[in-house]
Design a protein around this motif. Sequence first.
Motif, PDB file in Angstrom:
ATOM      1  N   HIS A 199       0.871  -1.183  -0.096  1.00 19.87           N
ATOM      2  CA  HIS A 199       0.032  -0.116  -0.040  1.00 19.87           C
ATOM      3  C   HIS A 199       0.893   1.219  -0.199  1.00 19.87           C
ATOM      4  O   HIS A 199       1.998   1.171   0.085  1.00 19.87           O
ATOM      5  N   ARG A 200       0.385   2.232  -0.134  1.00 16.89           N
ATOM      6  CA  ARG A 200       1.239   3.644  -0.023  1.00 16.89           C
ATOM      7  C   ARG A 200       0.101   4.742   0.706  1.00 16.89           C
ATOM      8  O   ARG A 200      -1.202   4.484   0.516  1.00 16.89           O
ATOM      9  N   HIS A 201       0.783   5.680   1.241  1.00 14.95           N
ATOM     10  CA  HIS A 201      -0.090   6.779   2.009  1.00 14.95           C
ATOM     11  C   HIS A 201       0.836   8.119   2.081  1.00 14.95           C
ATOM     12  O   HIS A 201       1.978   7.929   1.858  1.00 14.95           O
ATOM     13  N   THR A 202       0.097   9.171   2.305  1.00 18.88           N
ATOM     14  CA  THR A 202       0.884  10.356   2.442  1.00 18.88           C
ATOM     15  C   THR A 202       1.914  10.524   3.726  1.00 18.88           C
ATOM     16  O   THR A 202       2.865  10.955   3.538  1.00 18.88           O
ATOM     17  N   ALA A 203       1.414   9.840   4.510  1.00 20.57           N
ATOM     18  CA  ALA A 203       2.226   9.850   5.867  1.00 20.57           C
ATOM     19  C   ALA A 203       3.529   9.209   5.531  1.00 20.57           C
ATOM     20  O   ALA A 203       3.897   8.149   4.956  1.00 20.57           O
ATOM     21  N   ASN A 204       4.663   9.677   6.236  1.00 23.53           N
ATOM     22  CA  ASN A 204       6.062   9.500   6.196  1.00 23.53           C
ATOM     23  C   ASN A 204       6.056   8.340   7.130  1.00 23.53           C
ATOM     24  O   ASN A 204       5.676   8.645   8.157  1.00 23.53           O
ATOM     25  N   ALA A 205       6.907   7.315   6.927  1.00 21.67           N
ATOM     26  CA  ALA A 205       7.035   6.300   7.728  1.00 21.67           C
ATOM     27  C   ALA A 205       8.617   5.766   7.780  1.00 21.67           C
ATOM     28  O   ALA A 205       9.166   5.838   6.874  1.00 21.67           O
ATOM     29  N   PHE A 206       8.801   5.172   8.978  1.00 20.36           N
ATOM     30  CA  PHE A 206       9.904   4.329   9.107  1.00 20.36           C
ATOM     31  C   PHE A 206       9.917   3.084   9.992  1.00 20.36           C
ATOM     32  O   PHE A 206       8.974   3.084  10.782  1.00 20.36           O
ATOM     33  N   ARG A 207      10.773   2.159   9.840  1.00 22.10           N
ATOM     34  CA  ARG A 207      10.725   0.990  10.713  1.00 22.10           C
ATOM     35  C   ARG A 207      12.207   0.938  11.288  1.00 22.10           C
ATOM     36  O   ARG A 207      13.223   0.847  10.679  1.00 22.10           O
ATOM     37  N   PHE A 208      12.285   0.808  12.723  1.00 19.22           N
ATOM     38  CA  PHE A 208      13.463   0.435  13.419  1.00 19.22           C
ATOM     39  C   PHE A 208      13.218  -1.051  14.156  1.00 19.22           C
ATOM     40  O   PHE A 208      12.161  -1.166  14.837  1.00 19.22           O
ATOM     41  N   VAL A 209      13.956  -1.985  13.688  1.00 16.72           N
ATOM     42  CA  VAL A 209      13.856  -3.386  14.048  1.00 16.72           C
ATOM     43  C   VAL A 209      14.201  -3.327  15.671  1.00 16.72           C
ATOM     44  O   VAL A 209      15.329  -3.061  16.214  1.00 16.72           O
ATOM     45  N   MET A 210      13.448  -3.901  16.302  1.00 22.09           N
ATOM     46  CA  MET A 210      13.584  -4.062  17.836  1.00 22.09           C
ATOM     47  C   MET A 210      14.199  -5.425  18.132  1.00 22.09           C
ATOM     48  O   MET A 210      14.980  -5.751  18.876  1.00 22.09           O
ATOM     49  N   LYS A 211      13.463  -6.560  17.436  1.00 23.61           N
ATOM     50  CA  LYS A 211      13.778  -7.889  17.807  1.00 23.61           C
ATOM     51  C   LYS A 211      13.678  -8.834  16.453  1.00 23.61           C
ATOM     52  O   LYS A 211      12.627  -8.788  15.970  1.00 23.61           O
ATOM     53  N   GLY A 212      14.749  -9.584  16.143  1.00 20.80           N
ATOM     54  CA  GLY A 212      14.652 -10.652  15.434  1.00 20.80           C
ATOM     55  C   GLY A 212      15.116 -10.085  14.233  1.00 20.80           C
ATOM     56  O   GLY A 212      15.710  -8.771  14.088  1.00 20.80           O
ATOM     57  N   GLY A 213      15.050 -11.000  13.047  1.00 22.79           N
ATOM     58  CA  GLY A 213      15.399 -10.465  11.703  1.00 22.79           C
ATOM     59  C   GLY A 213      14.829 -11.423  10.717  1.00 22.79           C
ATOM     60  O   GLY A 213      14.286 -12.255  11.130  1.00 22.79           O
ATOM     61  N   GLY A 214      15.155 -10.969   9.325  1.00 20.83           N
ATOM     62  CA  GLY A 214      14.725 -12.254   8.284  1.00 20.83           C
ATOM     63  C   GLY A 214      13.651 -11.655   7.677  1.00 20.83           C
ATOM     64  O   GLY A 214      13.149 -12.301   6.758  1.00 20.83           O
ATOM     65  N   ALA A 215      12.993 -10.403   8.053  1.00 26.60           N
ATOM     66  CA  ALA A 215      11.846 -10.020   7.370  1.00 26.60           C
ATOM     67  C   ALA A 215      12.414  -9.040   6.200  1.00 26.60           C
ATOM     68  O   ALA A 215      13.738  -8.887   6.240  1.00 26.60           O
ATOM     69  N   THR A 216      11.657  -8.696   5.056  1.00 25.86           N
ATOM     70  CA  THR A 216      12.048  -7.743   4.095  1.00 25.86           C
ATOM     71  C   THR A 216      11.088  -6.657   4.022  1.00 25.86           C
ATOM     72  O   THR A 216       9.818  -7.105   4.370  1.00 25.86           O
ATOM     73  N   THR A 217      11.427  -5.519   3.589  1.00 28.39           N
ATOM     74  CA  THR A 217      10.251  -4.702   3.308  1.00 28.39           C
ATOM     75  C   THR A 217      10.767  -4.006   1.794  1.00 28.39           C
ATOM     76  O   THR A 217      11.935  -3.703   1.681  1.00 28.39           O
ATOM     77  N   THR A 218       9.749  -4.108   1.069  1.00 26.57           N
ATOM     78  CA  THR A 218       9.949  -3.575  -0.454  1.00 26.57           C
ATOM     79  C   THR A 218       9.360  -2.226  -0.579  1.00 26.57           C
ATOM     80  O   THR A 218       8.309  -1.956  -0.033  1.00 26.57           O
TER      81      THR A 218
END
Length: 357
Positions: free
Chosen positions: A107-126
């Motif tokens: 999806h997409r939206h006007t809001a600016n966003a970011f992710r800071f990984v807290m725990k774990g790993g192995g996901a991807t964001t496209t």
Amino acid sequence: MAEQQSMVDEAARRALKEDLARVHCRVQQPDDPPLFTRAPDSAMQTVHWKWTDLEPLLDRLGRQLALEPGGNRRTLRLHNPGLAYGTTHTFWASIQVILPGEIAGNHRHTANAFRFVMKGGGATTTVNGERYPMHEGDLVLTPSMTWHDHEYHGDTPMIWLDVLDISLMRSMHATFFEPGKEMQQPVDAIPDRSWRQYGSGLMGPPGPQPRGGNPLLVYPRAMAEGALQQAAGLPADPFDDVVLEYRNPTDGGAAMSTLGMRLQTLRAGTHTRARRHTGSKLYHVVRGEGSTIVDGQRYDWSAGDFLALKPWAWHEHLNTSASDALLFQVNDIPAMSALGYYFEEPLTGNGGHQQVA
Ligand code: GTQ
Ligand code: FE2
């Protein structure tokens, strides 16, 4: 005499009220709260969320809430009790839970966003066709109107911090949201182009710099923490000890147009000076423990905690433990500065320290 005059004025104001309201006008009424306070007078509250409270709730969200299609997310929102919505009056921070095998749709939206990984790993964001792996401590940006989806193939639930400038966007009446037609967007032949071009931070493609925002979408942990270790060789910052900002490598500005992200080490034995500024911020304790004194009240924090600071609150930090503490910070300083509303003030007297209640 003056008193009599003000009573006459009060009566005149009340008498005008109804006539004016009929044609959508008004004058200041005696019981209206003042519009111009001498200093920021925010309804937002300073709030401390403890990891010991959050952790079991995140576990429960993962077990009890489905991830619905249509670009929805499974998130625990950090809610400020002084506001109708939002963690602060400009942004929303949430903790997103994603389970093995799940896809959080495009999806997409006007809001600016970011992710800071807290725990774990192995996901991807496209993000607009570029796919970035997410590991603990990494920062991944999804700027305004970029298409984004997340995918995870691990063994245990993974969590990351999402921050979106939703409150600011809503106050500007500029909300757009568009679900993608497919769950996932196609990935480019070069899946990590922005990192390959700008990820070193020091070297970049020759020629004119791209305009219109930050081209870099990912800031890996090793790079950020390495830079912080380098900065620890400098004299301490009196308010923040050791602090660095995530920057746009092409112009040195903030990494996002509205939100500022910083990484900060409070070394063992640190006691910083107090300061206050306009705008709000949120600290996330990555590791270690310490305290922050906010408007004379002491908040003792440890790994996983969050602390939201209201505008114009005095704050200073302490680390009385035997090891360094690492804080991730998000603020709205880029938005405030762009509008000309950013002001700050150091506390003078008493060695720059507040009296604690
Ligand atoms: O992952 O795209 O916490 O769109 C809130 C809204 C996360 C996301 C949130 C979102 C997302
Ligand atoms: Fe999103």
